[in-house]
Design a protein around this motif. Sequence first.
Motif, PDB file in Angstrom:
ATOM      1  N   HIS A  35      14.269  22.136  85.926  1.00  0.00           N
ATOM      2  CA  HIS A  35      14.204  22.085  84.460  1.00  0.00           C
ATOM      3  C   HIS A  35      15.143  23.122  83.838  1.00  0.00           C
ATOM      4  CE1 HIS A  35      11.916  21.413  80.625  1.00  0.00           C
ATOM      5  NE2 HIS A  35      12.409  22.614  80.370  1.00  0.00           N
ATOM      6  N   GLU A  76      18.589  22.598  81.620  1.00  0.00           N
ATOM      7  CA  GLU A  76      18.770  23.097  80.256  1.00  0.00           C
ATOM      8  C   GLU A  76      20.052  23.933  80.155  1.00  0.00           C
ATOM      9  OE1 GLU A  76      15.257  25.114  78.885  1.00  0.00           O
ATOM     10  OE2 GLU A  76      14.265  23.211  78.425  1.00  0.00           O
ATOM     11  N   HIS A  92      14.959  20.776  75.659  1.00  0.00           N
ATOM     12  CA  HIS A  92      13.693  20.783  76.392  1.00  0.00           C
ATOM     13  C   HIS A  92      13.176  19.376  76.744  1.00  0.00           C
ATOM     14  CE1 HIS A  92       9.956  22.372  77.892  1.00  0.00           C
ATOM     15  NE2 HIS A  92       9.305  21.534  77.113  1.00  0.00           N
ATOM     16  N   HIS A 113      17.182  30.177  77.112  1.00  0.00           N
ATOM     17  CA  HIS A 113      16.065  30.805  76.383  1.00  0.00           C
ATOM     18  C   HIS A 113      15.771  32.188  76.944  1.00  0.00           C
ATOM     19  CE1 HIS A 113      14.186  26.499  76.125  1.00  0.00           C
ATOM     20  NE2 HIS A 113      14.995  26.693  75.110  1.00  0.00           N
ATOM     21  N   GLN A 116       9.237  27.051  72.718  1.00  0.00           N
ATOM     22  CA  GLN A 116       9.980  25.840  73.050  1.00  0.00           C
ATOM     23  C   GLN A 116      10.126  24.990  71.789  1.00  0.00           C
ATOM     24  OE1 GLN A 116      11.347  25.499  75.843  1.00  0.00           O
ATOM     25  NE2 GLN A 116      10.144  26.596  77.356  1.00  0.00           N
TER      26      GLN A 116
END
Length: 223
Positions: free
Chosen positions: A82, A86, A101, A131, A167
């Motif tokens: 993941h 991103e 996301h 992030h 998020q």
Amino acid sequence: MPNTSTALSPSVGDYLKALWSIGKDESVSTNDLAERLGISSASVSSMLAKLKGSGLVHYQRYRGARLSAKGRREALRLVRRHRLLETFMITHLDYSWDEVHEEAETLEHALSERFTERLANLLDHPSHDPHGDPIPNTDGSLPDTPNTPLAKLEPGQTLEVARLLSQSSEALTYLAELGINPGTEIEVTVREPVGGLLHVKIDGTENALSRELALLIEGRTIG
Ligand SMILES: [Zn+2]
């Protein structure tokens, strides 16, 4: 696993990731898990019984569930995919960081091990995503991430931002507008006694941040 579940029910991977993100290595109640996944506690209970059967969780009715070593490995494998996805979308595909996301949630389930490691190679093995979330290593260990919340700083102190915990597109867009990204230095000038409103200086510009927002910004105190 019987194929009676609907296409919309969360996958095994989503359960494992939710257990990891809520509880890390601690037990998570069925209700908390149901709330996170947006489904009924009854569905969660029956899924947990199946996951227990596969050796992915430790589960006792009324005591909640926690990841087994095997479950933890699987969860972190998905988290790795993941966060690499991103990072890739932002650095190579011109996505903004508030857009990635949902897309990564879908794609992470489709990636093979080979694709994931080629991707990591292409990105030069980043330790954190945009992030500031740590990207688990292939052995399941997590890179260190400074985690002092901005909300805890006293006037006169400065935080070097490491991570933004939200998020939600709204919060991330707003933080980006204020120029707050991992690496940004934020000096606290005044903390209001009631409500905890923080007055801050970012790159010479004064701004005010609610306590709610300041709790989403974590990093390392540098002065
Ligand atoms: Zn994400």
